[in-house]
Design an enzyme around this catalytic site. Structure first.
Site, PDB file in Angstrom:
ATOM      1  N   SER A 216       0.826  -1.201   0.000  1.00 28.49           N
ATOM      2  CA  SER A 216       0.000   0.000   0.000  1.00 28.49           C
ATOM      3  C   SER A 216       0.870   1.266   0.000  1.00 28.49           C
ATOM      4  O   SER A 216       1.607   1.494  -0.958  1.00 28.49           O
ATOM      5  CB  SER A 216      -0.958  -0.025   1.192  1.00 28.49           C
ATOM      6  OG  SER A 216      -1.913   1.005   1.088  1.00 28.49           O
ATOM      7  N   ASP A 240      -0.365  -4.169  -4.024  1.00 35.30           N
ATOM      8  CA  ASP A 240      -1.493  -3.249  -4.137  1.00 35.30           C
ATOM      9  C   ASP A 240      -1.116  -1.837  -3.695  1.00 35.30           C
ATOM     10  O   ASP A 240      -1.583  -1.342  -2.649  1.00 35.30           O
ATOM     11  CB  ASP A 240      -2.700  -3.743  -3.344  1.00 35.30           C
ATOM     12  CG  ASP A 240      -4.013  -3.241  -3.964  1.00 35.30           C
ATOM     13  OD1 ASP A 240      -4.099  -3.196  -5.197  1.00 35.30           O
ATOM     14  OD2 ASP A 240      -4.940  -2.882  -3.216  1.00 35.30           O
ATOM     15  N   HIS A 310      -7.901  -5.164  -0.633  1.00 28.22           N
ATOM     16  CA  HIS A 310      -6.586  -4.516  -0.532  1.00 28.22           C
ATOM     17  C   HIS A 310      -5.580  -5.442   0.142  1.00 28.22           C
ATOM     18  O   HIS A 310      -4.454  -5.630  -0.342  1.00 28.22           O
ATOM     19  CB  HIS A 310      -6.755  -3.226   0.272  1.00 28.22           C
ATOM     20  CG  HIS A 310      -5.618  -2.267   0.178  1.00 28.22           C
ATOM     21  ND1 HIS A 310      -5.005  -1.920  -1.006  1.00 28.22           N
ATOM     22  CD2 HIS A 310      -4.979  -1.543   1.151  1.00 28.22           C
ATOM     23  CE1 HIS A 310      -4.047  -1.040  -0.772  1.00 28.22           C
ATOM     24  NE2 HIS A 310      -4.008  -0.806   0.529  1.00 28.22           N
TER      25      HIS A 310
END
Length: 509
Positions: A216, A240, A310
């Site tokens: 992330s 991601d 996610h």
């Protein structure tokens, strides 16, 4: 010198010699404890004079006790283990400023996080700069809790390879309900890590042996570090990468392929928290990059609804590290073309075949760098093990009229059944035309003894049709196996038909 004096002198000399031998022996014990390859020999054990045992037993015990205490003290110092910072929701509400801890894990003790000094890299003997080093960089921590996956990923990496694994704990800075503040903090945290890696380089670490795994916000932080080091880092893996506040920004404000010698990216939440566009040399899109199977689509299941897609990126990657899964990804221009079976050939990769997603993608590095930016797709199961098995399904029918519909195929052996449903859109079947379908089975069977198939149209208001199959051919795309065929079968709509597969008579038919 009298006899008694001579005897006492002799005993004194023997005592001194044996004391010296005991010291040698105890230091050998210490060395044997700390340095592998140095051992206490049988000859050393036999050097002691049995006649002096009683004189020396007390002293020997004290020396051994002293030695063990020293060893224990040394062990306590070297095993001063640190854990990931635990904060609370209150910290997130107030907001936190950047404070970085670097926790080293090695095969010497995979459960002990050794706190590394930013200024004295030689203070920890377990930090061997000749080894490869992998950094793990987490993302936003909205409640302050440690990532649930960080310990398992660390263990997986150490089991896979003997290297340094360093967890970058920037929970102070990442724990913020104010997402924009956390984004701002990524730059400060990246500056801290950049300085540390520069120090590693000054002490002889090779930049091409550094691998950064960023999740992330951590994916973009990896990019910031890599850019400051002029792209000399060996590899960045981005799981991601965060989308909000990074989408539409120039390369210097986000991750991009120039940040490392090789950048591989996984997308799992492109319509939510993740980044939609390609960011690396190869970008993998699991299930098209959105709506991961098994993740709730109900907004009221708030926690799962928000983060499941996610976070799935980490769990998919973990299975590639510990080899739970072997997932072939197919390079393709779009997810729809992938599902339509338009991208089943990987001739551009030669004998290596289609690239395998995850940790071992570096085996395809040279080909990918030569081909240029690559997008690749794969599908997953809704739970672990996530990997599926790809088959090409070729169908030739002899129905006079065109048929439209869907097919479910099952592969059976004595122990297991694998299922694939080809239903992303209705397939067209024309007389004597070969219809090429793409099937993803939920598991890989080592052998296939029986096959069953069912045809259906999904239309409950029309009469049921039959699909008259002249030839059905199944080809495993993930492994080099002979294709399986069946000839002259009739599938009545909504009725499962089971049959024994046969060797294909003519692979061109």
């Amino acid at each position: 010198m009298g006899h008694d004096q001579a005897l006492e002198h002799s005993r004194s000399n023997k005592c001194s010699n044996n004391i010296a031998q005991i010291y040698d022996f105890t230091f050998t014990l210490i060395n044997a404890h700390w340095f592998q390859g140095v051992h206490v020999t049988e000859q050393q054990l036999n050097q002691f004079d049995d006649t002096e045992t009683n004189h020396l037993s007390v002293m020997f015990r004290w020396l051994i006790l002293t030695t063990l205490l020293l060893v224990a003290a040394q062990t306590s110092n070297t095993q001063d283990c640190h854990s990931f910072t635990k904060l609370k929701l209150a910290h997130a509400i107030i907001g936190t400023s950047v404070r970085v801890k670097l926790l080293l894990y090695t095969r010497e003790d995979a459960n002990c996080g050794i706190l590394l000094s930013h200024t004295n890299l030689t203070s920890q003997p377990h930090f061997n700069l000749s080894r490869p080093t992998t950094f793990i960089l987490h993302g936003l921590r909205p409640t302050g809790s440690p990532p649930v996956w960080v310990e398992e990923l660390t263990h997986d990496l150490l089991f896979h390879e003997d290297h340094n694994v360093i967890v970058m704990d920037w929970n102070h800075g990442a724990t913020n309900l104010n997402y924009f503040k956390a984004v701002e903090n990524t730059h400060k945290a990246a500056e801290n890590l950049t300085a540390f890696i520069k120090s590693m380089q000054e002490h002889g670490a090779a930049m091409d042996k550094i691998h950064m795994i960023g999740i992330s916000l951590g994916a973009h932080m990896s990019g910031f570090v890599g850019a400051e080091l002029n792209g000399t880092i060996g590899r960045i893996t981005a799981l991601d990468p965060a989308g909000p506040e990074f989408t539409g920004t120039p390369p210097e404000d986000r991750l991009d392929p120039s940040d490392a010698q090789f950048v591989d990216v996984l997308h799992t939440d492109i319509d939510g928290l993740g980044y939609r566009e390609p960011l690396g040399h190869i970008d993998f899109y699991a299930n098209g990059g959105t709506d991961q199977p098994g993740c709730s689509r109900i907004i009221f299941s708030f926690n799962s609804y928000i983060k499941c897609d996610h976070q799935r990126s980490v769990f998919l990657y973990r299975e590639s590290v510990d080899h739970t899964c072997f997932t072939r990804a197919l390079p393709c221009s779009s997810y729809n073309d992938y599902l339509d079976g338009k991208c089943l050939s990987c001739d551009q990769f030669g004998a290596a075949g289609c690239p395998v997603f995850g940790y071992d993608i570096t085996q395809w590095k040279d080909a990918i760098l030569q081909l240029g930016p690559t997008k690749a797709y794969f599908t997953t199961n809704k739970r672990s093990p996530f990997c599926m098995t790809n088959y090409r399904v070729d169908v030739v029918v002899w129905n006079e009229e065109v048929r439209w519909g869907y097919i479910t195929i099952k592969l059976h052996n004595k122990k297991e059944t694998a299922v694939a449903t080809i239903d992303h859109r209705a397939s067209e079947f024309r007389k004597f035309d070969e219809s090429r379908l793409f099937a993803q089975f939920d598991k890989n069977l080592p052998s296939v003894e029986r096959v069953s198939a069912m045809f259906y149209t999904g239309n409950v208001f029309q009469p049921q049709y039959k699909l008259r199959i002249l030839r059905l051919r199944l080809t495993n795309l993930d492994e080099a196996r002979p294709p399986l065929c069946r000839y002259d079968i009739v599938l009545k709509e909504n009725t499962e038909v089971e049959f024994k597969p046969l060797p294909c008579e003519d692979p061109t038919f």
